[in-house]
Write an enzyme that holds these catalytic residues in place. Structure first.
Site, PDB file in Angstrom:
ATOM      1  N   PRO A   1      28.743  44.907  -6.755  1.00  0.00           N
ATOM      2  CA  PRO A   1      29.548  45.840  -5.945  1.00  0.00           C
ATOM      3  C   PRO A   1      28.696  46.723  -5.048  1.00  0.00           C
ATOM      4  CG  PRO A   1      30.447  45.708  -8.139  1.00  0.00           C
ATOM      5  CD  PRO A   1      29.159  44.904  -8.163  1.00  0.00           C
ATOM      6  N   CYS A   2      29.177  46.873  -3.805  1.00  0.00           N
ATOM      7  CA  CYS A   2      28.364  47.546  -2.802  1.00  0.00           C
ATOM      8  C   CYS A   2      28.909  48.906  -2.379  1.00  0.00           C
ATOM      9  CB  CYS A   2      28.249  46.660  -1.563  1.00  0.00           C
ATOM     10  SG  CYS A   2      29.837  46.338  -0.742  1.00  0.00           S
ATOM     11  N   GLN A   3      30.112  49.272  -2.808  1.00  0.00           N
ATOM     12  CA  GLN A   3      30.705  50.506  -2.294  1.00  0.00           C
ATOM     13  C   GLN A   3      29.829  51.727  -2.538  1.00  0.00           C
ATOM     14  OE1 GLN A   3      32.149  48.234  -4.229  1.00  0.00           O
ATOM     15  NE2 GLN A   3      34.343  48.037  -3.843  1.00  0.00           N
TER      16      GLN A   3
ATOM     17  N   PHE B   1      26.660  51.940  -2.514  1.00  0.00           N
ATOM     18  CA  PHE B   1      25.435  51.943  -1.725  1.00  0.00           C
ATOM     19  C   PHE B   1      25.710  51.937  -0.224  1.00  0.00           C
ATOM     20  CE2 PHE B   1      24.415  49.641  -5.704  1.00  0.00           C
ATOM     21  CZ  PHE B   1      23.490  50.533  -6.224  1.00  0.00           C
TER      22      PHE B   1
END
Length: 431
Positions: free
Chosen positions: A133-135, A137
């Site tokens: 998951p990238c949210q 960063f």
């Protein structure tokens, strides 16, 4: 354009045997599609001077088909039911069983394995891929990183203290799967913003290197999708890890060098010129948004549910999504946020619209459709993104389709990653 043309000619055989892929944080399968290959792309997205054997079939007009790779997905996983519906609907047409897609949190899967459910993860895996998951960063978010307040299920945690089960720590659970399965190589990806968040990149590289069996993690690199024929401004950071015991001695030595020799470099070479960092001979111009949008009918005239569906959110004048697509430039980054932030295919003259010929023809102000977003991401038209039965939890709505498309890795970028790995497989592992 007929992307859905029946593929009757035999695909060229790929050298070597099949290579198994375990996919984590799979979403709707952008990375998986790229690793599988055999899908339609714009001819302009393929550079024949660099990859003369990539366009294996002319689909007519401006489209061609990419070859099947050696890679074969045997396991996929995500927490989103809508992503699973999209994935199984598309890959089911490719002969992949929906049973290989495990719905649920990676944390719960690892805990289940630790408690004795040894059949959760397949054995004999060659490659693990995962876009953790990238949210947390992303520069578009709160950038909480390791200190995310979201749980591994994506909901707010009650406690304030950092947790190994928070969303920002899920790469550690990917590391656990790597330790369990011990693939020859793993490929992890995330947003560009991770590289600029304190020393997060270096911490993740060190943590991945300590996965069971010991992995050589080469320095992570940011790839801009437009440099690889994707008609979209999208940057992703890519991590490669090679199991030391599986590498040939020469490959281990070369991949450990401060500057990896070009023939051993796992990162794909650029094929198109968009950013100053795109270096090399024979680069083609970037692919503009117009190239993938111009042959689509307007929503009322389309028979494709994904082209009929688009956000009706009103123009508010400021903020994300309140701009018109520049048809002669690369498309905007397709985001996973609510569909109200999706950019406009065209604005009215009163709102500053610049597509004069379209406005003169009476075409209305509207946001990008689901299909237009999918095309900017390089998903083929035979990928169904709006499926009936959404209200019963059996289909896929336009709103959710925007989200899973925005979460995905562009399949064409993933194909570049896969093909570079395939080209070097014997050099790395001797098989």
């Amino acid at each position: 354009m007929d992307q859905q043309k029946t593929h009757t000619e035999a695909m060229p055989a790929t050298p070597g045997g099949q290579l198994s892929v375990l996919s984590l944080f799979s979403g709707c399968g952008g990375m998986d599609l790229g690793f599988e290959g055999d899908f339609a792309v714009l001819k302009a997205g393929v550079n024949p001077a660099i990859h003369p054997d990539w366009a294996v079939e002319d689909l007519g007009g401006t489209w061609c088909r990419l070859p099947k790779t050696r890679f074969h997905t045997i396991f996929a996983n995500d927490i989103r039911p809508d992503a699973k519906i999209a994935w199984t609907t598309y890959f089911g047409k490719k002969g992949l069983s929906g049973d290989c897609y495990r719905l649920g949190s990676i944390v719960d899967l690892v805990k289940g394995y630790r408690s004795g459910e040894r059949s959760i993860f397949p054995r004999e895996v060659d490659v693990i891929t995962g876009g953790f998951p990238c949210q947390d960063f992303s520069v578009a978010g709160k950038r909480q990183g390791f200190h995310s307040t979201k749980s591994h299920l994506g909901v707010e945690r009650q406690e304030d203290t950092p947790s190994i089960e928070s969303r920002g720590q899920l790469y550690m659970w990917m590391r656990e799967v790597i330790s369990i399965v011990q693939p020859k190589v793993f490929v992890a990806e995330n947003v560009k913003g991770l590289a600029n968040l304190e020393d997060v990149k270096e911490i993740i590289e060190r943590d991945f290197a300590h996965a069971g069996g010991g992995y050589l993690v080469v320095p992570a690199k940011i790839l801009h999708a437009a440099n690889y024929g994707v008609p979209q401004s999208r940057e992703r950071i890519i991590f490669y890890g090679f199991r030391r015991s599986a590498l040939r001695p020469e490959a281990l030595r070369m991949l450990s060098m401060p500057v990896i020799p070009p023939e051993y470099d796992p990162y794909p070479v650029c094929t198109h010129k968009y950013t100053p960092g795109a270096m090399g001979e024979g680069l083609q111009p970037f692919v503009p948004a117009l190239a993938c949008l111009e042959d689509l009918p307007e929503p009322p005239e389309s028979t494709d549910p994904a082209q009929q569906a688009y956000s009706k959110a009103k123009f508010v004048g400021r903020g994300q999504g309140q701009t018109e697509v520049n048809l002669l430039g690369v498309g905007p980054t397709i985001r996973s946020e609510h569909h109200g932030n999706i950019e406009y295919r065209r604005l009215s003259a009163a709102h500053g619209g610049k597509h004069g010929e379209e406005l003169a023809a009476g075409l209305p102000e509207r946001r990008l459709t689901v299909r237009e977003c999918a095309r900017l991401q390089t998903f083929p038209d035979d990928y169904d993104f709006v499926i009936s039965g959404a209200k019963r939890g059996e289909g896929l709505s336009g709103s959710n389709a925007y989200k899973i498309i925005g979460n995905a890795v562009p399949p064409l970028l993933a194909f570049h990653i896969a093909m570079r790995l395939q080209e070097n497989w014997e050099r790395y592992f001797g098989e």
